[in-house]
Enzyme design. Structure first.
Site, PDB file in Angstrom:
ATOM      1  N   ASP A 129     -24.510 -11.918  11.387  1.00  0.00           N
ATOM      2  CA  ASP A 129     -24.074 -10.521  11.480  1.00  0.00           C
ATOM      3  C   ASP A 129     -25.290  -9.641  11.202  1.00  0.00           C
ATOM      4  OD1 ASP A 129     -22.477  -8.011  11.165  1.00  0.00           O
ATOM      5  OD2 ASP A 129     -20.803  -9.403  11.028  1.00  0.00           O
TER       6      ASP A 129
ATOM      7  N   ASP B  31     -29.001  -9.645  15.030  1.00  0.00           N
ATOM      8  CA  ASP B  31     -28.648  -8.549  15.918  1.00  0.00           C
ATOM      9  C   ASP B  31     -28.530  -9.160  17.308  1.00  0.00           C
ATOM     10  OD1 ASP B  31     -28.603  -6.407  17.707  1.00  0.00           O
ATOM     11  OD2 ASP B  31     -30.054  -5.216  16.582  1.00  0.00           O
ATOM     12  N   VAL B  32     -27.316  -9.234  17.833  1.00  0.00           N
ATOM     13  CA  VAL B  32     -27.075  -9.986  19.067  1.00  0.00           C
ATOM     14  C   VAL B  32     -27.771  -9.385  20.274  1.00  0.00           C
ATOM     15  CG1 VAL B  32     -24.888 -10.953  18.279  1.00  0.00           C
ATOM     16  CG2 VAL B  32     -24.887  -8.769  19.532  1.00  0.00           C
TER      17      VAL B  32
ATOM     18  N   ASN C  71     -18.403 -13.451  18.965  1.00  0.00           N
ATOM     19  CA  ASN C  71     -17.376 -12.568  18.425  1.00  0.00           C
ATOM     20  C   ASN C  71     -17.862 -11.141  18.195  1.00  0.00           C
ATOM     21  OD1 ASN C  71     -14.712 -12.209  16.696  1.00  0.00           O
ATOM     22  ND2 ASN C  71     -16.403 -11.472  15.428  1.00  0.00           N
TER      23      ASN C  71
ATOM     24  N   TYR D 149     -16.028   0.127  26.330  1.00  0.00           N
ATOM     25  CA  TYR D 149     -15.472  -1.076  25.696  1.00  0.00           C
ATOM     26  C   TYR D 149     -14.737  -1.924  26.732  1.00  0.00           C
ATOM     27  CZ  TYR D 149     -12.538  -3.898  22.578  1.00  0.00           C
ATOM     28  OH  TYR D 149     -11.915  -4.936  21.950  1.00  0.00           O
TER      29      TYR D 149
ATOM     30  N   LYS E 221     -15.483  -5.800  28.090  1.00  0.00           N
ATOM     31  CA  LYS E 221     -14.536  -6.892  27.899  1.00  0.00           C
ATOM     32  C   LYS E 221     -14.119  -7.500  29.236  1.00  0.00           C
ATOM     33  CE  LYS E 221     -14.609  -6.748  23.469  1.00  0.00           C
ATOM     34  NZ  LYS E 221     -15.220  -7.856  22.689  1.00  0.00           N
TER      35      LYS E 221
ATOM     36  N   ILE F  72      -5.249  -6.197  16.830  1.00  0.00           N
ATOM     37  CA  ILE F  72      -5.360  -7.054  15.647  1.00  0.00           C
ATOM     38  C   ILE F  72      -5.650  -6.190  14.422  1.00  0.00           C
ATOM     39  CG2 ILE F  72      -6.547  -9.028  14.629  1.00  0.00           C
ATOM     40  CD1 ILE F  72      -4.980  -9.665  17.217  1.00  0.00           C
TER      41      ILE F  72
ATOM     42  N   THR G 297      -7.457  -5.316  11.710  1.00  0.00           N
ATOM     43  CA  THR G 297      -8.763  -5.510  11.086  1.00  0.00           C
ATOM     44  C   THR G 297      -9.277  -4.162  10.595  1.00  0.00           C
ATOM     45  OG1 THR G 297      -9.988  -5.144  13.140  1.00  0.00           O
ATOM     46  CG2 THR G 297      -9.319  -7.421  12.636  1.00  0.00           C
TER      47      THR G 297
END
Length: 249
Positions: free
Chosen positions: A37, A63-64, A90, A155, A159, A188, A190
């Site tokens: 993360d 950092d992806v 994820n 977003y 996706k 979800i 979260t």
């Protein structure tokens, strides 16, 4: 217990929420897990908690969006455990803005994390799995990679892209016995959801869900566990929808 015993997993965005639940369940079921993360303090705390109860886990800052960081993390995993069997892409960010309200800067920010991050994960991990001639890559998409909402344009674009990137990668990697699947959670419960959704909108979502409740991070984690395990040995290029029936209507 033991559904992924001895396997080695890398989970991005694992400092909290869905990623934390996915990493914890994989560890509980016997995997060696690298949690990653950009939230280093929170990620290290999760890793320490899992280590305390006896799981073989470590935390790496990632950092992806950064290819060099991916290379470093994957190299460290292979040096430590000798292999890499599971990748859970994820990590992701969210914004409500629609097409007319989104700035170009916001568009690029969300694409870099949600879409480029998944691409870099697959690209970096695939050679290790191809050499092993085994592996499972699990890309976290969304129901909003399947249906529209009238908002969250960037977003939703990412996706949807994850869904089709998953399918083409599944075909490309199938000759090496590497499986690639996408998971499409509904709404979800979260921290990210609580930061971005008003109570009225949540109530509306619940009314549209056949099972009238919010999903939990654990609901999604069990789907990830299935795709990571040998129970899904003949499953690739698929979409696992975990939405309480929201998209069934």
């Amino acid at each position: 217990m033991g559904r992924v015993s001895g396997k080695v997993a890398l989970v991005t965005g694992a400092a909290r929420g869905q990623g934390e639940a996915e990493a914890a369940l994989l560890a509980h079921e016997g995997a060696h897990v690298c949690l990653t993360d950009v939230l280093s303090d929170e990620g290290q705390a999760v890793a320490k908690r899992l280590q305390t109860i006896g799981h073989d886990v470590l935390f790496e800052s990632l950092d992806v969006r950064q290819e060099g960081q991916w290379d470093h993390v994957v190299r460290h995993i292979v040096e430590r455990w000798g292999r890499l069997d599971i990748l859970v892409n994820n990590a992701g960010i969210f914004s409500h803005e629609g097409v007319l309200d989104s700035s170009l800067a916001l568009w690029h920010d969300i694409l870099e994390v949600n879409q480029t991050g998944v691409f870099l994960g697959i690209k970096t991990v695939a050679p290790v799995m191809m050499q092993q001639r085994s592996g499972s890559i699990i890309n976290i998409s969304s129901i909003y990679g399947l249906v529209g909402s009238g908002s969250a344009a960037a977003y939703q674009a990412t996706k949807g892209a994850i869904r089709l990137l998953t399918k083409t990668a599944a075909i490309e990697l199938a000759p090496f016995s590497v499986r690639v699947n996408s998971v499409h959670p509904g709404v979800i419960d979260t921290e990210m959801l609580r930061r971005t959704k008003a109570e009225g909108r949540l109530a509306a979502v619940n009314r549209l869900t056949a099972l009238p409740r919010l999903g939990t991070a654990q609901d999604v984690a069990y789907g990830v566990l299935y795709l990571a395990s040998e129970e899904a040995a003949f499953v690739t290029g698929s979409e696992l929808i975990i939405d309480g029936g929201y998209t069934a209507r």
